[in-house]
Design a protein around this motif. Structure first.
Motif, PDB file in Angstrom:
ATOM      1  N   PRO A 547       0.822  -1.209   0.000  1.00 50.65           N
ATOM      2  CA  PRO A 547       0.000   0.000   0.000  1.00 50.65           C
ATOM      3  C   PRO A 547       0.853   1.255   0.000  1.00 50.65           C
ATOM      4  CG  PRO A 547       0.113  -0.889   2.200  1.00 50.65           C
ATOM      5  CD  PRO A 547       0.804  -1.887   1.301  1.00 50.65           C
ATOM      6  N   SER A 548       0.257   2.349  -0.390  1.00 52.65           N
ATOM      7  CA  SER A 548       0.993   3.589  -0.545  1.00 52.65           C
ATOM      8  C   SER A 548       1.769   3.921   0.717  1.00 52.65           C
ATOM      9  CB  SER A 548       0.023   4.722  -0.864  1.00 52.65           C
ATOM     10  OG  SER A 548       0.693   5.947  -0.752  1.00 52.65           O
ATOM     11  N   LEU A 549       3.004   4.354   0.540  1.00 53.83           N
ATOM     12  CA  LEU A 549       3.813   4.765   1.684  1.00 53.83           C
ATOM     13  C   LEU A 549       3.383   6.129   2.204  1.00 53.83           C
ATOM     14  CD1 LEU A 549       7.317   3.453   0.693  1.00 53.83           C
ATOM     15  CD2 LEU A 549       5.720   2.551   2.345  1.00 53.83           C
ATOM     16  N   ALA A 570      15.246  11.128  -5.632  1.00 55.76           N
ATOM     17  CA  ALA A 570      14.724  12.180  -4.771  1.00 55.76           C
ATOM     18  C   ALA A 570      13.216  12.339  -4.943  1.00 55.76           C
ATOM     19  CB  ALA A 570      15.435  13.500  -5.074  1.00 55.76           C
ATOM     20  N   LEU A 571      12.739  12.257  -6.192  1.00 57.32           N
ATOM     21  CA  LEU A 571      11.302  12.385  -6.426  1.00 57.32           C
ATOM     22  C   LEU A 571      10.547  11.214  -5.806  1.00 57.32           C
ATOM     23  CD1 LEU A 571      11.205  13.679 -10.108  1.00 57.32           C
ATOM     24  CD2 LEU A 571      11.162  14.974  -7.974  1.00 57.32           C
ATOM     25  N   SER A 572      11.144  10.047  -5.838  1.00 54.73           N
ATOM     26  CA  SER A 572      10.519   8.897  -5.207  1.00 54.73           C
ATOM     27  C   SER A 572      10.452   9.086  -3.691  1.00 54.73           C
ATOM     28  CB  SER A 572      11.305   7.624  -5.551  1.00 54.73           C
ATOM     29  OG  SER A 572      10.685   6.482  -5.018  1.00 54.73           O
ATOM     30  N   ILE A 573      11.508   9.655  -3.114  1.00 55.52           N
ATOM     31  CA  ILE A 573      11.517   9.928  -1.682  1.00 55.52           C
ATOM     32  C   ILE A 573      10.451  10.964  -1.339  1.00 55.52           C
ATOM     33  CG2 ILE A 573      12.903  10.953   0.174  1.00 55.52           C
ATOM     34  CD1 ILE A 573      15.349   9.644  -1.155  1.00 55.52           C
ATOM     35  N   PHE A 576       7.245   9.545  -0.526  1.00 60.63           N
ATOM     36  CA  PHE A 576       7.220   8.875   0.780  1.00 60.63           C
ATOM     37  C   PHE A 576       7.010   9.866   1.915  1.00 60.63           C
ATOM     38  CE2 PHE A 576       9.897   7.040   4.332  1.00 60.63           C
ATOM     39  CZ  PHE A 576       8.963   6.102   4.728  1.00 60.63           C
ATOM     40  N   THR A 577       7.351  11.115   1.696  1.00 58.99           N
ATOM     41  CA  THR A 577       7.249  12.195   2.692  1.00 58.99           C
ATOM     42  C   THR A 577       7.831  11.785   4.043  1.00 58.99           C
ATOM     43  OG1 THR A 577       4.990  11.571   3.341  1.00 58.99           O
ATOM     44  CG2 THR A 577       5.217  13.212   1.591  1.00 58.99           C
ATOM     45  N   PRO A 578       9.135  11.492   4.115  1.00 53.21           N
ATOM     46  CA  PRO A 578       9.717  11.064   5.396  1.00 53.21           C
ATOM     47  C   PRO A 578       9.897  12.233   6.356  1.00 53.21           C
ATOM     48  CG  PRO A 578      11.436  11.273   3.745  1.00 53.21           C
ATOM     49  CD  PRO A 578      10.130  11.529   3.030  1.00 53.21           C
TER      50      PRO A 578
END
Length: 637
Positions: A547-549, A570-573, A576-578
């Motif tokens: 499921p979506s991170l 970076a766009l993938s991170i 994720f919005t860490p």
């Protein structure tokens, strides 16, 4: 041969190397029975496979109304124009041979045209066939147009037509208009043809929407169609706007206000260009810096014809607020006010606020202690006209530059909060929950609404009431740390789990099928979703997958990267919005800053060993560690 209809139809079908899909298409033609069109014109555009032979066999198998024209390869636009020159019907359709027609397609279309012969075009119900699924699904972003059943309406605002394959055009007016399909393009040639024809009318177009005639648009699993290839073609981003939309918009503006339906078409194109640049799966990595600059210049030429009110109220698709602000900045217009809080996760007492400016070094006044952490330009074709700022402020903060902060509702993502604010600025009334980030859909439809009533109604979206959100709201928070990892990284994750056991109770999830750590949760399982929604902390070494991170999570999001990041990473991170990132390379800091992550929220751990990672987490959380009522210490609030 059947008697020619009073509303005769010519079907033009451009063909190029579609032998794998032709059997389905030809079968759907056969299923039309006695309602086949009066002309069926196949234009073989220099196919190198068996397409021509398959069509010739079908033509010779008892279909005297069909013909095959062979040409050298010149592209789909040239093939369509060749077929249009040969058509003799009152109406023309430009079908794609990798698509399918539902039974009764032409019967429903003929009945509608007989009842409404004066429409300027008739759009049929565009459904999707997503391979390997074999069923037609009503999932098109603009499906609301057919929610009122068969009807006739003037094109305006969010009601417009862009696709040519599922639309019937009156042959004589189209020929009189001089409209032709543009060659040299692999995207939007349909839309430009429609715009050129409709502008020639000199009045508000009257469109028919034929809900009963269902057209199945195939999304190829092999991703070999022109639509799938267009993202790697520079002309998609340059010629498409400089030589396609811009002259048509300038011509329309010279005669008066640009029609609202045309403004909406331009904004719908932006839905597939501006926000997706922040999506690593769709990023235009093949463009060099000069092409990116040229793309922005072309977009500016077009977007200057979209007025402020229309940009604010546009609702045909879920164009994010950030994209709308970029349009304002590109066209040298003032930004709408807004500052957006993100709820602190777990271990922090302060709150982060995102706000936007056209200055690279903006200053903001807040009514509580705050500090500026990072300023970045959202990575959209290398633009440097819109800048986002992350402020970290005391929880007592309520205003930024005199404007109230927009606080998220439970379960909302930042993009949802921003779009809710945009709706408030537009004066929209009633309960509405914006689409989730990355979605194109704005609202659901009420299928019982007829042509005399509203064709769209606001509806609560599943985003707020998703399984993750409900579990997070109903169940009491847990004290678990959840470690998620790819299957090939299970050994290292097991070491991390062991290292963290001293701090708190730890669960872990395999990201895909494969070797399992004893007792691991299956990624995406119900139990995994429950644990995630209740977790004090989510530690992940991956940024994609279901499921979506971006799931509703009360705890802290921690990402452990392998280092050597590039823009796509970076766009993938960003998706994720860490809250906290652990990376082994200092050179990764600029990439992380470019998506809004502050240096204070990044730890450099040279050795990506479990003990080192656990130690970095402990140092990060030490000043926020709380003592529970039972006397034990744990991470999180």
């Amino acid at each position: 041969m059947a008697t020619r209809s009073a509303h005769s139809i010519s079907v033009i079908i451009p063909v190029f190397d579609v032998a794998a899909y032709l059997p389905d298409f030809l079968s759907s033609l056969e299923a039309q029975g006695d309602h086949l069109p009066d002309d069926v014109i196949f234009v073989d555009d220099g196919s190198t496979d068996e397409s021509g032979a398959l069509i010739q066999a079908w033509v010779e198998s008892g279909h005297p109304q069909a013909q095959l024209i062979r040409t050298t390869n010149m592209g789909v636009s040239a093939a369509r124009s060749t077929g249009m020159d040969s058509g003799s019907g009152d109406w023309a359709l430009f079908l794609d041979p990798d698509d399918v027609l539902a039974p009764g397609y032409f019967a429903a279309l003929r009945e509608f045209l007989a009842a409404h012969p004066d429409v300027d075009l008739a759009a049929t119900n565009l459904l999707r066939l997503q391979e390997p699924d074999r069923h037609l699904r009503d999932t098109h972003p603009l499906r609301f147009r057919f929610a009122g059943g068969n009807r006739v309406t003037e094109l305006s605002d969010d009601v417009f037509v862009m696709n040519a394959a599922s639309v019937a055009f009156p042959m004589a007016p189209v020929r009189e208009s001089g409209a032709r399909f543009r060659t040299g393009l692999h995207a939007s040639e349909d839309a430009l043809f429609v715009v050129e024809y409709l502008l020639s009318l000199g009045r508000a177009p009257r469109a028919g929407f034929v809900s009963d005639a269902r057209y199945g648009y195939r999304k190829r699993e092999a991703r070999t169609s022109a639509v799938d290839r267009y993202r790697s073609d520079p002309s998609t981003y340059t010629v498409r706007f400089h030589e396609g939309y811009a002259p048509l918009l300038e011509s329309a503006a010279a005669r008066g206000p640009v029609p609202s339906w045309l403004q909406s078409m331009v904004l719908y194109e932006m839905q597939w260009l501006l926000p997706v640049q922040m999506d690593p799966r769709r990023y235009a990595a093949d463009l060099d810096s000069a092409q990116r600059f040229e793309t922005l210049a072309g977009l500016k030429k077009c977007l200057m014809h979209v007025d402020d009110d229309h940009l604010l109220n546009y609702d045909a698709s879920a164009l994010p607020l950030e994209s709308r602000l970029l349009i304002l900045a590109l066209t040298d217009r003032p930004l709408w006010p807004g500052a957006f809080a993100t709820m602190p996760h777990g271990w922090r007492e302060d709150v982060d606020i995102i706000t936007y400016s056209t200055r690279s070094e903006p200053d903001f006044r807040t009514d509580a202690p705050s500090r500026r952490l990072v300023v970045w330009a959202p990575d959209v074709f290398g633009q440097r006209v819109l800048f986002a700022t992350r402020l970290r402020a005391d929880r007592r903060v309520r205003k930024v530059d005199g404007h109230n902060i927009v606080w998220p509702r439970p379960g909302e993502s930042l993009s949802q909060t921003q779009d809710r604010h945009r709706r408030r600025l537009a004066g929209f009334q009633g309960t509405f929950l914006p689409a989730q980030e990355g979605e194109v859909y704005v609202r659901r439809t009420r299928p019982w609404a007829r042509a005399t009533g509203p064709i769209r109604r606001e509806a609560r979206r599943r985003g707020l009431w998703s399984k993750d959100a409900m579990i997070g709201r109903i169940l009491r928070p847990g004290r678990t740390i959840l470690v998620e990892h790819p299957a090939d990284d299970s050994e290292r994750s097991a070491e991390l789990v062991t290292a963290l056991q001293r701090v708190s109770r730890v669960a872990h999830a395999d990201a895909q099928s494969g070797p399992h750590v004893p007792g691991a949760l299956r990624f995406g399982s119900f139990t995994h979703r429950v644990v995630r929604a209740r977790a004090r902390m989510l530690i992940s070494s991956r940024t994609t997958g279901r499921p979506s991170l971006r799931a509703r999570l009360r705890g802290v999001r921690v990402l452990v990267t392998s280092g050597n990041l590039d823009t796509i990473d970076a766009l993938s991170i960003r998706r994720f919005t860490p809250d906290f990132v652990i990376t082994p390379e200092e050179v990764d800091l600029p990439f992380l800053a470019g998506i809004g992550l502050a240096a204070v929220d990044v730890a450099i751990v040279k050795e990506r060993q479990a003990a080192s990672v656990a130690s970095a987490l402990a140092r990060r959380a030490s000043s926020y560690t709380r003592v529970s009522s039972e006397g034990g210490s744990h991470l999180g609030a």
